[in-house]
Design a protein around this motif. Structure first.
Motif, PDB file in Angstrom:
ATOM      1  N   ASP A 231       0.836  -1.197   0.000  1.00 49.28           N
ATOM      2  CA  ASP A 231       0.000   0.000   0.000  1.00 49.28           C
ATOM      3  C   ASP A 231       0.875   1.252   0.000  1.00 49.28           C
ATOM      4  O   ASP A 231       2.010   1.231   0.516  1.00 49.28           O
ATOM      5  N   PRO A 232       0.390   2.357  -0.559  1.00 44.25           N
ATOM      6  CA  PRO A 232       1.229   3.548  -0.750  1.00 44.25           C
ATOM      7  C   PRO A 232       1.847   4.104   0.525  1.00 44.25           C
ATOM      8  O   PRO A 232       2.988   4.583   0.495  1.00 44.25           O
ATOM      9  N   GLN A 233       1.140   4.047   1.644  1.00 41.67           N
ATOM     10  CA  GLN A 233       1.697   4.621   2.878  1.00 41.67           C
ATOM     11  C   GLN A 233       2.919   3.850   3.363  1.00 41.67           C
ATOM     12  O   GLN A 233       3.819   4.431   3.971  1.00 41.67           O
ATOM     13  N   ILE A 234       2.960   2.540   3.107  1.00 42.13           N
ATOM     14  CA  ILE A 234       4.075   1.708   3.565  1.00 42.13           C
ATOM     15  C   ILE A 234       5.169   1.629   2.501  1.00 42.13           C
ATOM     16  O   ILE A 234       6.366   1.680   2.818  1.00 42.13           O
ATOM     17  N   SER A 235       4.783   1.483   1.252  1.00 44.64           N
ATOM     18  CA  SER A 235       5.731   1.381   0.130  1.00 44.64           C
ATOM     19  C   SER A 235       5.393   2.455  -0.904  1.00 44.64           C
ATOM     20  O   SER A 235       4.743   2.177  -1.919  1.00 44.64           O
TER      21      SER A 235
END
Length: 291
Positions: A231-235
């Motif tokens: 997911d964008p927040q993590i990766s």
């Protein structure tokens, strides 16, 4: 990455280094190149020596059972306290973090690397530490139970005890009731995001940082978690096409239907990470905003 602080510079000099290259950092520690074959892990202030010794023992146990795997696992040579900080010397493992490669690789090479990452998540379950329980292998207050369903119930209680108040309404019994049962628990890293995976020659060369999150649980939890961590927040450098490839990978293994429920549980389990803004934003997006 920030330069070494005063305490870190003192520790580096203690190991004969006037300066050292910072090669990785996370919420628990910063890692410096010690020489060609070793790294120096300096835990964040407040980390206990007991935690580091637990990590050393777990790494040794996993290494004994991981010879069949096509990638390496950590080896911690020494642990000690220096300047009030927990410090470990570890074997340096080959490769570049997948999180960094996401910035540069393209096309078929990108697809091959991502598939290797997903396949590695499925291979973790074949490392089987001998434990008479389901639940966390270490940590200050590990949650453990005799069965997977019992573990999930106890884990939800622990999650609610540590989560910020804003999450309480989203942490009802449905978080665990929606998960499938598991009658064959196995090893789950549970922190196998792209920063903890090294890539060399187009495939996973090492999986790092087995530690306080590592547990005995449904082995599918590993595969669900690595997909969630795209997911964008993590990766932030992972792309929609990467997530589509990962979802197709889950579909081929019959794991896609349970993924939404698993993703909610995974996000709930990380609501304790109060000091990590990116993780907190990710948890809110899944648990509160329903994205």
């Amino acid at each position: 990455m920030l330069a070494p602080d005063h305490e870190e510079n003192v520790i580096l000099r203690r190991f004969g280094l006037s300066q050292a290259r910072l090669i990785g950092e996370g919420g628990e520690a910063r890692v410096f190149a010690l020489d060609e074959n070793r790294v120096l892990r300096i835990a964040r202030p407040g980390a206990s020596m007991d935690s580091l010794r637990q990590r050393q023992g777990l790494a040794a146990e996993i290494a004994k059972s991981a010879h069949h795997l096509p990638f390496a696992t950590p080896h911690i040579e020494t642990v000690e306290e220096v300047e009030g900080r927990a410090v470990a010397v570890e074997r340096r493992l080959a490769g570049v973090p997948l999180a960094h490669l996401f910035e540069t690789i393209e096309g078929r090479q990108r697809e091959a690397v991502l598939t290797s990452y997903l396949d590695a998540s499925a291979a973790i379950q074949t490392i089987i530490p001998d434990r008479p329980y389901v639940g966390e292998l270490g940590g200050g207050h590990p949650v453990r139970a005799d069965s997977y369903q019992q573990y999930l119930g106890k884990k939800l209680e622990a999650i609610r005890a540590e989560a910020p108040e804003t999450f309480f309404a989203a942490l009802g019994p449905d978080i665990v009731d929606a998960l499938p049962d598991c009658d064959a628990p196995a090893l789950v890293h549970f922190d196998m995001f792209a920063g903890n995976v090294l890539i060399a020659d187009g495939r996973v060369s090492a999986v790092l940082d087995f530690g306080e999150t590592t547990l005995i649980a449904d082995p599918a939890l590993e595969s669900w978690s690595v997909v969630a961590y795209l997911d964008p927040q993590i990766s932030p450098n992972a792309r929609p096409a990467d997530r589509a490839l990962a979802m197709a990978w889950l579909e081929r293994r019959g794991l896609a239907a349970a993924y939404p429920a698993a993703r909610r549980f995974i996000a709930a389990a990380w609501t304790h990470a109060h000091d990590d803004p990116a993780v907190m934003a990710w948890c809110r997006s899944i648990l509160i905003e329903g994205r």
